[in-house]
Design an enzyme around this catalytic site. Structure first.
Site, mmCIF file in Angstrom:
data_model
loop_
_atom_site.group_PDB
_atom_site.id
_atom_site.type_symbol
_atom_site.label_atom_id
_atom_site.label_comp_id
_atom_site.label_asym_id
_atom_site.label_seq_id
_atom_site.Cartn_x
_atom_site.Cartn_y
_atom_site.Cartn_z
ATOM 1 N N LYS A 34 0.745 -1.002 0.307
ATOM 2 C CA LYS A 34 0.004 -0.478 0.039
ATOM 3 C C LYS A 34 0.717 1.055 0.339
ATOM 4 O O LYS A 34 0.611 2.637 -0.751
ATOM 5 C CB LYS A 34 -1.176 0.211 0.877
ATOM 6 C CG LYS A 34 -2.323 -0.775 1.189
ATOM 7 C CD LYS A 34 -3.442 -0.397 1.873
ATOM 8 C CE LYS A 34 -4.177 -1.254 1.865
ATOM 9 N NZ LYS A 34 -4.550 -2.203 0.703
ATOM 10 N N GLU A 71 -4.408 8.090 6.640
ATOM 11 C CA GLU A 71 -5.556 8.368 6.136
ATOM 12 C C GLU A 71 -6.419 9.372 5.643
ATOM 13 O O GLU A 71 -7.603 9.249 6.628
ATOM 14 C CB GLU A 71 -5.624 7.652 4.807
ATOM 15 C CG GLU A 71 -4.649 7.162 3.162
ATOM 16 C CD GLU A 71 -5.623 6.015 2.667
ATOM 17 O OE1 GLU A 71 -4.357 5.458 1.987
ATOM 18 O OE2 GLU A 71 -6.382 5.173 2.541
ATOM 19 N N ARG A 127 -4.578 -8.791 -10.848
ATOM 20 C CA ARG A 127 -4.426 -10.517 -11.488
ATOM 21 C C ARG A 127 -6.395 -9.874 -11.973
ATOM 22 O O ARG A 127 -6.829 -8.305 -11.911
ATOM 23 C CB ARG A 127 -5.039 -11.191 -9.984
ATOM 24 C CG ARG A 127 -5.936 -10.331 -9.056
ATOM 25 C CD ARG A 127 -6.755 -11.219 -7.696
ATOM 26 N NE ARG A 127 -7.870 -10.410 -7.327
ATOM 27 C CZ ARG A 127 -7.505 -9.260 -6.348
ATOM 28 N NH1 ARG A 127 -6.255 -8.710 -6.094
ATOM 29 N NH2 ARG A 127 -8.838 -8.672 -5.953
#
Lengths: 520, 473, 165
Positions: B115, B199, B293
């Site tokens: 992240k 955040e 993916r």
């Protein structure tokens, strides 16, 4: 003055209502207080709704002694008739404790005999709900005659139709002999008891102080005496167990049980069975695990679960085919045969034989239980019962030896020689006269004489190993054809199903005779 | 003929196998001891036994998979989603034995999997990121400073976390101070990495993601966006494409899609992937993370664009050209919605494994059902409770809703609890129908509470009669 | 045929289903009489290999396809179906008390007071009838007391170990 149609109809309605009250509301309430249902409630719960057709609702007794003529009940204390359970036709009688304490008189007995005759002639199972104080003293010897006629009919019906007794209250004195001769006895815990002589008489004669429950309650007969076959926690449970039993057994003799439905595939592999038999011969295992793996849906109705736990008997189905299972239980008494287990299994086998149910026998038996208790108790004649029952049976017999099969017990447990149809064995099985340890002591007595300490241990171990290699396996028996096939455990279920399908039409004729003389 | 191994199970294995065969290759599939009769084998040409008792020994066992890959001369491996699909070690081991990994290059997986790193890369590439700490925060005071800058409420997030784990919302400085150490401890014990970010926490957020498809020749395209705001415990329940929140705002659409392409190009992305954003009511959007993916919800993008994402992913990995030549070749048309069908309790939304003993589908036109269900399937606790994806496509959103409502009524699964009744409720709930929902939909509207209304004794009678009918015949 | 449908909380629904002969249109009628004495009638007809069900022989819908009796789900309740009879509810004997039902000798005691045990753990080895019986914990819990020691010969019915659940 003649009565109108309407009045005649009302008369019948009222009479019906009166009959249905039995001994009256107060007595019915007392039944409920004791945790018991009334006779009619039991029938309504057991049978399919609206399927009960009652016989002899308005029968009354004819006794004029001791003022009994003043008290007459419609139906005379027993409800009899026919109906269906899950669609299967049955005949039923239910004793009504609210009328004279359920005591039996001549009219009462005749009602029961009538419905039993009906059951025999029409090949439907006979269910008897027992809740009675015994004979009606006022009717004197007529009560005794009544009982005797019932007993006689029990015997005429035996082996013709399944007879089931649900003991849901007292059943004492001579009355116990009717259930005793039926095929299955269900007892309700805490509210039912059976004994020939009650605690009061016992106290005066032998000076023993014992409660009704200890003397002849559900636990006593299910665990100690082997009289009862099923124990139920309450009346609802009892009725459900009766339904469960009926789902396995046929309606009458010469009528094979109907093949049931199961989603359990017959080709299901029994992977779990690969390692279930321990290689160490001293380690026991639970034979029930093998049974559960092999049968459909793990549904096993065990017969006399708490009695003679060293042998397991019960009903199950394999691929929808209803069968009886007899299996030694190595986890209890090492699976040895003794008096109780021999008689338990013998009776079960004879029921299955009488009603064309194939028998699957799982064998892991080291022999008969030694000891003076057994010998003085007559293990000789009781063990012979088991042997007799197997030999007499003409139903398909499939035998599977999982581990030990030693000595006479090997012969007794449905061996090839007493005409079992299919004999299978696991690779872990050992068919021999006796175990290695004992055998070596006898055969090699001379070789071991004079040796002591480590020399003895070493030589013995060597001889034991030699014996085990030669005899602790099924191959000697297989080489003589005494074992049809040595199978891999994972194929057990599919094998048994295939053999059952083949044996469906088995027809064996035996020489005609009045009957044999089974040691009793 | 190339052998392509699908190192996965369930519905995604079927989806990938279909594409493999379509492209003319040999589809190779795994079966395990706890699932020897898996239905995905039906779509595979070769079946290989993957030994082991549980997922660690089977689908997560890199050593065994590599040795099987070598033994059976596999040319390429498609990892599906979950399991080893974002495992760089697996990627590297395949490269060692000269086998193609059908997915992006290892560096992209590595960078986008963390992240903190992915946030930095996005920021460097000019992609808007959620205001907050630039990297890991070491102390509560530092966290407070960052929070003051971007404004409360803030989210304390574990860098190595995922799937919604290791996150706490703090509405003021006091809560931030109280939770900081706790989140660090949790992060260390759950993910082995105590790194924490701070955040800005977006109120009334929408989860919007953009599908990326790229090849090994430097071409990177987008296939428009999806909205996946209907979630609970951070697991998606319903997804739709295009986003009803963006609706006709083509400028916003172009903006967010091009931004996603920009990020993908920055990591030299060369396969299928998804860039996830969080969008506030004011239409400002921030980068969340990139999934390197193929994703569960890819069918809805396939429906509205006509692009076969899995086939293209395979072609890209094998160095071939994609099915289209330019971004303009990819057009969107109509609307699609996907309902994830899971073996779980429709009220508590907890997994409910069991055995399926009845399965029937009666769908209207325009429905696609990607699933691994068959009568007799045992849904086991160690596998994904998601057993199927019900996808509807229609001319516009109202048409799709109409079709989905009819389809969900025609989906019959017996023997296990499923969230089908929950979907039935949501598809008729007025806020969802109006396209008015954020990621707080489930917690605020609580559609699961009215599921119990659907319980009727008539259902039981009908089922019993059906059983009886089969048995008496 | 009596049906018992029991959910995981033990809540029970029971009713009887009786099937009657095929009607002129080829459908089979089923009569349900429920516990509360209410009666319901359903008709089932076979079409293209599938079964359809109706209450009035006019409106038909696909009948549920259930292949085995193991489980039924009614929205959020999973239930077991019993056909014909309800299974036995007799509770097992107190699983926390390990009593031997055969005489024998304690060969090995494998646990101590205060040990945390799981159901199925072997707690001691009892030699009886020349067999080594593994006596296992009947439930999860903590060992409250151990009443035997190695080498001790015991009679049947002897309380060996107590487990607190």
């Amino acid at each position: 003055m003649s009565f109108s149609n309407q009045e005649k109809r009302e008369y019948l309605t009222n009479l019906n209502a009166e009959a249905e009250l039995g001994g009256g509301e107060a007595r019915m309430a007392r039944q409920h207080d004791q945790g018991k249902y009334t006779a009619r409630e039991r029938i309504n719960k057991l049978l399919d709704p609206n399927s009960f057709l009652e016989f002899d609702k308005f029968v009354k007794h004819n006794c004029n002694s001791f003022g009994l003529e003043k008290q007459k009940y419609l139906g005379d204390g027993v409800v009899t008739g026919i109906g269906t359970i899950n669609g299967q036709q049955v005949a039923i009688f239910s004793q009504d404790f609210t009328c004279f304490g359920g005591a039996l008189g001549m009219a009462y007995a005749k009602k029961i005999c009538k419905v039993m005759d009906f059951a025999i002639e029409n090949k439907v199972p006979m269910i008897g709900i027992n809740d009675s104080g015994g004979a009606r003293i006022q009717e004197g010897v007529e009560s005794l005659a009544g009982y005797a006629e019932i007993f006689h009919k029990n015997v005429q019906a035996s082996g013709v139709i399944p007879q089931i007794s649900l003991i849901m209250g007292p059943c004492a004195g001579g009355a116990v002999y009717s259930p005793a001769m039926t095929d299955f006895i269900f007892m309700v815990d805490k509210t039912s008891y059976m004994f020939v002589t009650g605690p009061e008489v016992v106290k005066t004669v032998t000076h023993e102080e014992v409660t009704k429950d200890e003397l002849g309650g559900a636990h006593t007969h299910n665990e100690k005496s082997g009289v009862a076959h099923f124990i139920c926690s309450d009346e609802d449970d009892c009725l459900e167990r009766a339904r469960e039993l009926l789902s396995f057994i046929p309606s009458g003799n010469f009528m094979k049980p109907v093949k049931g439905y199961t989603a359990d595939s017959v080709n299901r592999d029994n992977h779990k069975l690969k390692d279930i038999v321990p290689v160490n011969a001293k380690k026991p295992y639970d034979m029930k695990e093998i049974i559960m793996e092999v049968i459909d849906d793990k549904h096993f109705l065990e017969y006399q679960r708490d009695f003679a736990k060293n042998i397991i008997c019960g009903f199950a189905s394999v691929g929808g085919n209803k069968i009886g299972i007899v299996a030694n239980q190595p986890a209890v008494l090492a699976g040895c045969l003794d008096i109780d287990s021999s008689t338990k299994a013998a009776r079960f086998i004879r029921f299955c034989d009488a009603f064309d149910m194939p028998i699957l026998t799982l064998v892991d038996v080291p022999g008969f239980l030694p000891g003076t208790n057994q010998e003085h108790g007559g293990i000789i004649r009781h063990g012979a019962k088991l042997l007799y029952a197997y030999s007499e049976a003409t139903v398909p017999l499939i035998t599977l030896i999982t581990r030990k099969a030693y000595g006479g017990a090997y012969d007794v447990m449905a061996s090839k020689h007493i005409k079992a149809d299919i004999n299978l064995a696991y690779p872990t099985s050992e068919i021999a006269v006796m175990g290695a340890d004992g055998a070596v002591n006898i055969i090699f007595r001379n070789e071991l004489k004079g040796l002591t300490g480590t020399d003895y241990d070493k030589k013995k171990a060597e001889l034991v190993k030699d014996y085990e290699t030669k005899f602790a396996n099924p191959y000697k028996a297989a080489s003589l054809g005494y074992v049809d096939e040595v199978i891999f455990p994972e194929n057990t279920r599919s094998r048994i199903y295939k053999y059952l399908e083949f044996l469906k039409n088995k027809n064996e004729i035996r020489p005609n005779r009045k009957h044999g003389n089974i040691p009793l | 003929m190339k052998n392509i191994l699908i190192s996965n199970r369930g519905e995604i294995a079927i989806r990938v196998a279909k594409a493999v065969r379509e492209l003319g290759y040999v589809a190779v599939g795994f079966w395990t001891d706890n699932e020897p009769d898996a239905i995905h084998l039906e779509y595979c040409d070769k079946w290989i036994h993957l030994e082991g008792k549980d997922n660690t020994e089977t689908y997560l066992n890199i050593d065994q998979i590599i040795s099987l890959v070598k033994e059976h001369k596999i040319d390429a491996v498609h990892p599906g989603y979950g399991f080893l699909s974002e495992n760089t070690k697996f990627c590297a081991r395949l490269e060692e034995v000269g086998v193609t990994f059908i997915g992006p290059h290892a560096e992209a997986i590595l960078k986008m999997g963390d992240k903190a790193i992915s946030k930095k890369m996005a920021s460097d590439a000019g992609v808007p990121v959620v205001p907050g700490s630039k990297g890991e925060i070491e102390s509560a005071t530092e966290a407070a400073k960052v929070a003051d800058e971007c404004g409360y409420p803030v989210l304390l997030k574990a860098v190595a976390g995922g799937g919604g784990k290791g996150m706490r919302i703090c509405y003021d400085a006091k809560e931030l101070d109280k939770n900081f150490e706790a989140v660090r401890r949790e992060a260390l014990s759950s993910f082995g990495n105590p790194g924490v970010l701070v955040e800005k926490f977006i109120l009334k957020p929408h989860h919007i993601e953009v599908q990326i498809i790229a090849d090994k020749k430097g071409n990177v395209y987008h296939c428009f966006e999806r909205e996946c705001s209907v979630q609970r415990r951070y697991q998606k329940v319903i997804e739709e494409a295009p986003s009803p929140f963006i609706a006709d705002d083509e400028d916003l659409r172009q903006d967010i899609c091009q931004t996603a392409v920009k990020l993908a190009k920055a990591v030299n992305y060369n396969s299928a992937g998804t860039v996830e954003f969080i969008m506030g009511e004011d239409k400002s959007f921030y980068f969340l993370e990139m999934n390197t993916r193929i994703q569960v919800e890819h069918p809805i993008t396939e429906e509205i664009t006509g692009v076969d994402l899995v086939a293209n992913m395979i072609k890209a990995a094998l160095g071939e050209d994609l099915d289209f030549k330019s971004q303009d070749d990819i057009k969107r048309n109509g609307h699609a919605i996907e309902c994830r069908i899971c073996a779980e309790d429709p009220v508590t939304m907890l997994p409910a494994p069991g055995k399926i003993n009845g399965f029937e589908t009666t769908f209207p036109q325009g429905i696609r059902f990607d699933h691994c269900i068959f009568n007799g399937l045992e849904v086991k606790p160690d596998f994904d409770p998601m057993i199927g994806k019900l996808v509807g496509y229609g001319h516009n959103r109202n048409v799709v809703l109409r079709k989905m409502r009819s389809a969900i009524k025609g989906l019959y699964i017996e023997g296990i609890k499923t969230n089908i009744p929950l979907h039935e409720k949501i598809l008729g709930e007025e806020n969802f129908v109006a396209g008015r929902y954020t990621t707080n939909y489930i917690t605020e509207i609580k559609p699961q509470d009215s599921v119990a209304d659907l319980v009727q004794i008539e259902n039981l009678y009908e089922k019993a009669v059906a059983i009886e009918m089969n048995l008496i015949r | 045929m009596r049906y018992y449908i029991i959910n995981s909380d033990g809540k029970e629904v029971s009713f009887d289903i009786t099937a009657s002969q095929k009607t002129q249109s080829g459908s089979v009628s089923f009569n349900i009489s429920a516990e509360d004495k209410s009666a319901h009638q359903y008709f089932v007809k076979s079409l293209a290999g599938k079964n359809y069900i109706s209450k009035d022989q006019l409106s038909w819908k696909k009948a549920p396809e259930i292949s085995d009796l193991s489980g039924l789900v009614n929205i959020n309740e999973s239930m077991k179906v019993y056909r014909g009879f309800k299974p036995s509810g007799l509770s097992k004997a107190n699983a926390g008390e390990l009593v031997t039902d055969m005489p024998g000798k304690i060969v090995k005691v494998l646990t101590t007071i205060g040990a945390v045990v799981n159901q199925g753990d072997t707690l001691l080895i009892l030699e009886a009838m020349k067999m080594e019986n593994e006596i296992k914990a009947g439930c999860d819990g903590v060992v409250k007391s151990v009443h035997v020691k190695e080498g001790q010969a015991i009679e049947s019915g002897h309380l060996m170990i107590e487990i607190e659940e």
